[in-house]
Scaffold this active site. Structure first.
Site, PDB file in Angstrom:
ATOM      1  N   CYS A   1      28.464  14.891 -16.238  1.00 58.57           N
ATOM      2  CA  CYS A   1      27.233  14.215 -16.693  1.00 58.57           C
ATOM      3  C   CYS A   1      26.383  13.762 -15.507  1.00 58.57           C
ATOM      4  O   CYS A   1      25.158  13.849 -15.559  1.00 58.57           O
ATOM      5  CB  CYS A   1      27.564  13.051 -17.623  1.00 58.57           C
TER       6      CYS A   1
ATOM      7  N   HIS B   1      62.031   4.708 -18.098  1.00 59.69           N
ATOM      8  CA  HIS B   1      61.272   4.468 -19.345  1.00 59.69           C
ATOM      9  C   HIS B   1      61.926   5.067 -20.586  1.00 59.69           C
ATOM     10  O   HIS B   1      61.407   4.883 -21.693  1.00 59.69           O
ATOM     11  CB  HIS B   1      59.853   5.017 -19.209  1.00 59.69           C
TER      12      HIS B   1
ATOM     13  N   CYS C   1      60.852   9.796 -14.587  1.00 53.56           N
ATOM     14  CA  CYS C   1      60.171   8.789 -15.424  1.00 53.56           C
ATOM     15  C   CYS C   1      61.149   8.319 -16.497  1.00 53.56           C
ATOM     16  O   CYS C   1      61.250   7.134 -16.812  1.00 53.56           O
ATOM     17  CB  CYS C   1      58.938   9.379 -16.099  1.00 53.56           C
TER      18      CYS C   1
ATOM     19  N   ARG D   1      34.921  15.015 -16.576  1.00 50.53           N
ATOM     20  CA  ARG D   1      33.865  15.072 -17.601  1.00 50.53           C
ATOM     21  C   ARG D   1      32.686  14.182 -17.188  1.00 50.53           C
ATOM     22  O   ARG D   1      31.529  14.561 -17.304  1.00 50.53           O
ATOM     23  CB  ARG D   1      34.441  14.640 -18.948  1.00 50.53           C
TER      24      ARG D   1
ATOM     25  N   HIS E   1      23.485   8.871 -24.735  1.00 55.57           N
ATOM     26  CA  HIS E   1      24.601   8.605 -25.640  1.00 55.57           C
ATOM     27  C   HIS E   1      24.406   7.437 -26.617  1.00 55.57           C
ATOM     28  O   HIS E   1      25.169   7.293 -27.558  1.00 55.57           O
ATOM     29  CB  HIS E   1      25.888   8.428 -24.835  1.00 55.57           C
TER      30      HIS E   1
HETATM   31  C1  HEC Z   1      20.847  14.151 -20.428  1.00 56.86           C
HETATM   32  C2  HEC Z   1      21.787  13.606 -21.370  1.00 56.86           C
HETATM   33  C3  HEC Z   1      23.079  12.990 -20.820  1.00 56.86           C
HETATM   34  C4  HEC Z   1      23.208  11.946 -19.936  1.00 56.86           C
HETATM   35  C5  HEC Z   1      22.121  11.172 -19.216  1.00 56.86           C
HETATM   36  C6  HEC Z   1      24.633  11.680 -19.856  1.00 56.86           C
HETATM   37  N1  HEC Z   1      25.327  12.530 -20.649  1.00 56.86           N
HETATM   38 FE1  HEC Z   1      27.294  12.414 -21.117  1.00 56.86          FE
HETATM   39  N2  HEC Z   1      27.152  14.106 -22.183  1.00 56.86           N
HETATM   40  C7  HEC Z   1      26.000  14.803 -22.455  1.00 56.86           C
HETATM   41  C8  HEC Z   1      26.313  16.008 -23.198  1.00 56.86           C
HETATM   42  C9  HEC Z   1      25.319  17.055 -23.669  1.00 56.86           C
HETATM   43  C10 HEC Z   1      27.703  15.997 -23.372  1.00 56.86           C
HETATM   44  C11 HEC Z   1      28.555  17.049 -24.112  1.00 56.86           C
HETATM   45  C12 HEC Z   1      28.465  16.841 -25.592  1.00 56.86           C
HETATM   46  C13 HEC Z   1      28.962  15.475 -25.998  1.00 56.86           C
HETATM   47  O1  HEC Z   1      28.159  14.519 -25.992  1.00 56.86           O
HETATM   48  O2  HEC Z   1      30.157  15.302 -26.266  1.00 56.86           O
HETATM   49  C14 HEC Z   1      28.204  14.776 -22.770  1.00 56.86           C
HETATM   50  C15 HEC Z   1      29.522  14.356 -22.821  1.00 56.86           C
HETATM   51  C16 HEC Z   1      29.973  13.112 -22.419  1.00 56.86           C
HETATM   52  C17 HEC Z   1      31.279  12.566 -22.687  1.00 56.86           C
HETATM   53  C18 HEC Z   1      32.413  13.261 -23.448  1.00 56.86           C
HETATM   54  C19 HEC Z   1      32.375  12.971 -24.933  1.00 56.86           C
HETATM   55  C20 HEC Z   1      33.428  13.737 -25.697  1.00 56.86           C
HETATM   56  O3  HEC Z   1      33.744  13.345 -26.837  1.00 56.86           O
HETATM   57  O4  HEC Z   1      33.945  14.723 -25.190  1.00 56.86           O
HETATM   58  C21 HEC Z   1      31.336  11.329 -22.124  1.00 56.86           C
HETATM   59  C22 HEC Z   1      32.499  10.352 -22.136  1.00 56.86           C
HETATM   60  C23 HEC Z   1      30.044  11.098 -21.486  1.00 56.86           C
HETATM   61  N3  HEC Z   1      29.243  12.201 -21.692  1.00 56.86           N
HETATM   62  C24 HEC Z   1      29.708   9.977 -20.766  1.00 56.86           C
HETATM   63  C25 HEC Z   1      28.526   9.867 -20.027  1.00 56.86           C
HETATM   64  C26 HEC Z   1      28.275   8.819 -19.050  1.00 56.86           C
HETATM   65  C27 HEC Z   1      29.247   7.709 -18.694  1.00 56.86           C
HETATM   66  C28 HEC Z   1      27.026   9.045 -18.556  1.00 56.86           C
HETATM   67  C29 HEC Z   1      26.295   8.288 -17.456  1.00 56.86           C
HETATM   68  C30 HEC Z   1      26.897   8.374 -16.145  1.00 56.86           C
HETATM   69  C31 HEC Z   1      26.485  10.204 -19.238  1.00 56.86           C
HETATM   70  N4  HEC Z   1      27.437  10.682 -20.096  1.00 56.86           N
HETATM   71  C32 HEC Z   1      25.191  10.693 -19.068  1.00 56.86           C
HETATM   72  C33 HEC Z   1      24.722  14.409 -22.108  1.00 56.86           C
HETATM   73  C34 HEC Z   1      24.424  13.364 -21.245  1.00 56.86           C
HETATM   74  C1  HEC Z   2      62.354   2.976 -11.014  1.00 56.01           C
HETATM   75  C2  HEC Z   2      61.828   2.799 -12.359  1.00 56.01           C
HETATM   76  C3  HEC Z   2      60.546   3.526 -12.745  1.00 56.01           C
HETATM   77  C4  HEC Z   2      60.264   4.862 -12.638  1.00 56.01           C
HETATM   78  C5  HEC Z   2      61.117   5.950 -12.001  1.00 56.01           C
HETATM   79  C6  HEC Z   2      59.001   5.050 -13.254  1.00 56.01           C
HETATM   80  N1  HEC Z   2      58.491   3.877 -13.710  1.00 56.01           N
HETATM   81 FE1  HEC Z   2      56.788   3.609 -14.777  1.00 56.01          FE
HETATM   82  N2  HEC Z   2      57.090   1.587 -14.764  1.00 56.01           N
HETATM   83  C7  HEC Z   2      58.195   0.952 -14.265  1.00 56.01           C
HETATM   84  C8  HEC Z   2      58.034  -0.485 -14.437  1.00 56.01           C
HETATM   85  C9  HEC Z   2      59.031  -1.554 -14.024  1.00 56.01           C
HETATM   86  C10 HEC Z   2      56.778  -0.692 -15.057  1.00 56.01           C
HETATM   87  C11 HEC Z   2      56.107  -2.015 -15.446  1.00 56.01           C
HETATM   88  C12 HEC Z   2      54.998  -2.374 -14.470  1.00 56.01           C
HETATM   89  C13 HEC Z   2      55.494  -2.762 -13.086  1.00 56.01           C
HETATM   90  O1  HEC Z   2      56.507  -3.424 -12.967  1.00 56.01           O
HETATM   91  O2  HEC Z   2      54.832  -2.364 -12.105  1.00 56.01           O
HETATM   92  C14 HEC Z   2      56.228   0.668 -15.276  1.00 56.01           C
HETATM   93  C15 HEC Z   2      55.017   0.891 -15.909  1.00 56.01           C
HETATM   94  C16 HEC Z   2      54.567   2.150 -16.301  1.00 56.01           C
HETATM   95  C17 HEC Z   2      53.427   2.394 -17.143  1.00 56.01           C
HETATM   96  C18 HEC Z   2      52.540   1.327 -17.795  1.00 56.01           C
HETATM   97  C19 HEC Z   2      53.203   0.876 -19.083  1.00 56.01           C
HETATM   98  C20 HEC Z   2      52.444  -0.214 -19.788  1.00 56.01           C
HETATM   99  O3  HEC Z   2      52.915  -0.598 -20.872  1.00 56.01           O
HETATM  100  O4  HEC Z   2      51.420  -0.704 -19.301  1.00 56.01           O
HETATM  101  C21 HEC Z   2      53.297   3.753 -17.267  1.00 56.01           C
HETATM  102  C22 HEC Z   2      52.236   4.507 -18.051  1.00 56.01           C
HETATM  103  C23 HEC Z   2      54.377   4.342 -16.500  1.00 56.01           C
HETATM  104  N3  HEC Z   2      55.123   3.354 -15.934  1.00 56.01           N
HETATM  105  C24 HEC Z   2      54.575   5.714 -16.381  1.00 56.01           C
HETATM  106  C25 HEC Z   2      55.560   6.284 -15.559  1.00 56.01           C
HETATM  107  C26 HEC Z   2      55.673   7.701 -15.321  1.00 56.01           C
HETATM  108  C27 HEC Z   2      54.798   8.782 -15.947  1.00 56.01           C
HETATM  109  C28 HEC Z   2      56.722   7.873 -14.463  1.00 56.01           C
HETATM  110  C29 HEC Z   2      57.212   9.161 -13.841  1.00 56.01           C
HETATM  111  C30 HEC Z   2      56.243   9.881 -13.003  1.00 56.01           C
HETATM  112  C31 HEC Z   2      57.273   6.545 -14.179  1.00 56.01           C
HETATM  113  N4  HEC Z   2      56.524   5.601 -14.860  1.00 56.01           N
HETATM  114  C32 HEC Z   2      58.351   6.290 -13.367  1.00 56.01           C
HETATM  115  C33 HEC Z   2      59.298   1.561 -13.717  1.00 56.01           C
HETATM  116  C34 HEC Z   2      59.424   2.909 -13.425  1.00 56.01           C
END
Ligand code: HEC
Ligand code: HEC
Length: 266
Positions: free
Chosen positions: A227, A85, A81, A223, A186
């Protein structure tokens, strides 16, 4: 109309009952909690202390692994990378704050994990990393660390509008045996207790993160799957379009919060 529903929780959140308040407002428009509050505000002081101290944070181990992988060569040309980069502190700064993003040539919606795998396969010509593999988590954590403290800011425009709207729909659609939507917990019930958890606003600014419950570091999609499992719904695959659409909507919902990656949660 406001209705109170008494819910019995089965396996996912343990057997317990929980009183939830659901405001029935008909179809939801794009709304988000104002002001947004990070999930870190809803965890215990112990977990918060873990996240705030890089020396004791288990999550930092993954970022350190990512730093090593950044310099590791792969593929026929022996490129790392870093070969393209250079200094991640410069080239990767802000990336995790503005993803997921549409990739211009292909039109695909890429989150940071998918973007890294694109570089892996198309630039390095090496095999893609599996979702939630240690390597992909470590590189995503390391890239995320370069944006720590920056405000989440995804742009919604003509290119990603359809994906955003799909994510928004998913967020407010009732799913699973419990017939609950993300928004019911949420938006409508944050701050309330659900077993040992306090429901947060469901923001994504800490991910990938270390979860005490997992005793492991995991992706945002892991995560989100937890949920889906909690409400007894069919689990979408990590990296699927469905979860990417949700991630785009959640990134918009989290805007203004500082990136905490790699975070720590319960
Ligand atoms: C029954 C209640 C419930 C429902 C429905 C639910 N969640 Fe959660 N979710 C939780 C609980 C409890 C946690 C763990 C504590 C927290 O909110 O960070 C959590 C955690 C998360 C987190 C992590 C937040 C953090 O800061 O770590 C995300 C993102 C999230 N939920 C997205 C979703 C999404 C997208 C959906 C729908 C597909 C969903 N949740 C449905 C209860 C729910
Ligand atoms: C041969 C060169 C090359 C290598 C090796 C490479 N990248 Fe990239 N990468 C690029 C180019 C060029 C872009 C710009 C987007 C495009 O041209 O597809 C990019 C874009 C990205 C982006 C998005 C940056 C943005 O600003 O949106 C990420 C994140 C990234 N590379 C991570 C990695 C990681 C992690 C690795 C190693 C596992 C890696 N790249 C290896 C050339 C490379």
């Amino acid at each position: 109309m406001v209705s109170f529903i008494f819910i019995m929780f089965g396996l996912g959140w343990g057997v317990s009952s929980f009183l939830i308040c659901i405001a029935d407002e008909g179809p939801k428009r794009a709304k988000r909690p104002q002001p947004p509050r990070s999930g870190i505000e809803f965890v215990s002081p112990e977990i918060r202390a873990f996240q705030e101290d890089d020396f004791s944070s288990p999550a930092m181990l993954w970022a350190t692994r990512g730093e090593h992988l950044w310099q590791e060569t792969a593929g026929p040309r022996g490129e790392s990378c870093q070969s393209c980069h250079h200094d991640a502190a410069q080239s990767m700064k802000g990336v995790s704050a503005r993803y997921p993003k549409i990739d211009e040539p292909s039109g695909a919606l890429l989150n940071v994990e998918a973007r890294i795998n694109r570089c892996r396969t198309e630039k390095q010509k090496a095999a893609a990393f599996a979702y939630d593999s240690e390597s992909l988590l470590a590189l995503t954590a390391y890239v995320g660390l370069q944006s720590r403290g920056m405000e989440m800011k995804v742009t919604i425009d003509e290119k990603n509008k359809a994906r955003f709207e799909s994510g928004q729909r998913l967020f407010s659609t009732r799913i699973g045996q419990m017939n609950l939507a993300c928004t019911n917990c949420h938006d409508d019930n944050y701050g309330r207790k659900l077993l040992n958890d306090t429901i947060s606003q469901g923001h994504i600014n800490a991910y990938p993160a270390y979860r005490i419950e997992w005793q492991d570091f995991g992706s945002l999609h892991r995560r989100l799957r937890a949920c889906f499992y909690g409400v007894r719904a069919q689990l979408p695959t990590a990296g699927s379009d469905e979860l990417l659409d949700l991630e785009l909507f959640l990134a918009w919902r989290s805007q203004g919060l500082p990136v905490e990656t790699p975070g720590v949660r319960r």
